[in-house]
Design an enzyme around this catalytic site. Structure first.
Site: not given
Ligand SMILES: NC(=O)c1ccc[n+]([C@@H]2O[C@H](COP(=O)([O-])OP(=O)(O)OC[C@H]3O[C@@H](n4cnc5c(N)ncnc54)[C@H](OP(=O)(O)O)[C@@H]3O)[C@@H](O)[C@H]2O)c1
Length: 250
Positions: A16, A67, A89, A141, A154, A156-158
């Site tokens: 978050a 996590v 998320n 995703s 990535y 494959a994980s999704k």
């Molecule tokens: N942006 C896109 O285009 C897009 C498209 C499709 C899907 N998604 C998915 O949407 C979700 C959010 O992505 P976002 O774009 O908002 O990315 P983001 O701005 O990088 O945010 C990711 C969040 O996950 C947290 N996180 C990562 N690794 C973690 C860990 N080991 N433990 C706890 N928290 C962790 C991050 O914490 P920190 O702040 O400490 O790094 C951050 O709060 C992801 O699952 C991503 O795969 C994003």
């Protein structure tokens, strides 16, 4: 009937502290949810928790939890009350051609994006911390559904997360707990902007593939809001693409 009353709902959002997770949390905070947020960065978590505390008397707390750390997950589960809503998320991205994949990258990606959710949900279920009638929203995703070069780990994980969600939806339907997946296309967040392949040129090139342009965080927030609310009470096991039309041509 539009029902957007979240004030009686206890909801946890993982990851978050930035991007989509922060956007979802801001919306829930605005709607006075009994919100718990988690993240792995204490400074960011404190800043956001302070902001939320000031604007929402119902705000519960921010809990530091990596996590990928099972102890952190156990602690997170211990510290929260029984949930009406859960947003899985937290996630990371990686761009590595299949030929250059390393064991470390595979483990990091799969642990963060997939395994962490297995264990968090399992522990919540063991502790009876997901209420009957609750809604779980999983952020996946569209990468899992196309073949963008460099995204194999990535994607494959999704893909694994999508399969997990289907089975979970089926198992939890017995308790009237709903599980739905949101599959966004590219949304401008830190995750995209901090990666080495997203120079200005690449971003503008990327946006030509999106008939409605690249996504904004708010686009995803509204869909998650619907899925967490009772307006979606007949939905479970769905996987909703939200991608500005990207999949029309790809
Ligand atoms: N942006 C896109 O285009 C897009 C498209 C499709 C899907 N998604 C998915 O949407 C979700 C959010 O992505 P976002 O774009 O908002 O990315 P983001 O701005 O990088 O945010 C990711 C969040 O996950 C947290 N996180 C990562 N690794 C973690 C860990 N080991 N433990 C706890 N928290 C962790 C991050 O914490 P920190 O702040 O400490 O790094 C951050 O709060 C992801 O699952 C991503 O795969 C994003």
């Amino acid at each position: 009937m539009i029902n957007e009353n979240f004030s009686n709902k206890k909801i946890l959002v993982t990851g978050a502290t930035s991007g989509i997770g922060l956007g979802i949390s801001r919306m829930l905070n605005e709607y006075k949810a009994q919100l718990t947020i988690s993240g792995r960065n204490q400074t960011k978590l404190n800043k956001i928790s302070n902001e939320f505390e000031l604007s929402n008397l119902n705000f519960n707390k921010g809990i530091l939890a990596d996590v990928c750390n099972l102890e952190d997950i156990s602690n997170l589960v211990q510290e929260i009350d029984t949930l009406d809503g859960l947003v899985l998320n937290a996630g990371i991205i990686d761009y590595t051609p299949a030929k250059l994949i390393t064991e470390k990258k595979v483990i990091d990606l799969f642990y963060t994006n997939v395994f962490s959710n297995f264990f968090l949900v399992q522990k919540l279920l063991h502790s009876k911390k997901i209420k009957k009638g609750a809604s779980i929203v999983i952020i996946s995703s569209i990468a899992a559904k196309v073949g963008v070069p460099g995204t194999s780990i990535y994607a494959a994980s999704k893909g694994a997360l999508n399969s997990y969600a289907k089975v979970l939806a089926s198992e939890l339907s017995l308790q009237n707990i709903r599980v739905n997946v949101v599959s966004p296309g590219v949304v401008k967040t830190d995750l995209i902007e901090n990666t080495n392949v997203t120079s200005d040129f690449q971003m503008s090139n990327l946006s030509t593939k999106y008939p409605l342009g690249l996504g904004e965080i708010i686009d995803i927030v509204y869909l998650v809001q619907f899925l967490l609310s009772e307006n979606s009470k007949w939905m479970t096991g769905s996987n909703i693409d939200i991608d500005g039309g990207y999949l029309l041509n790809n």
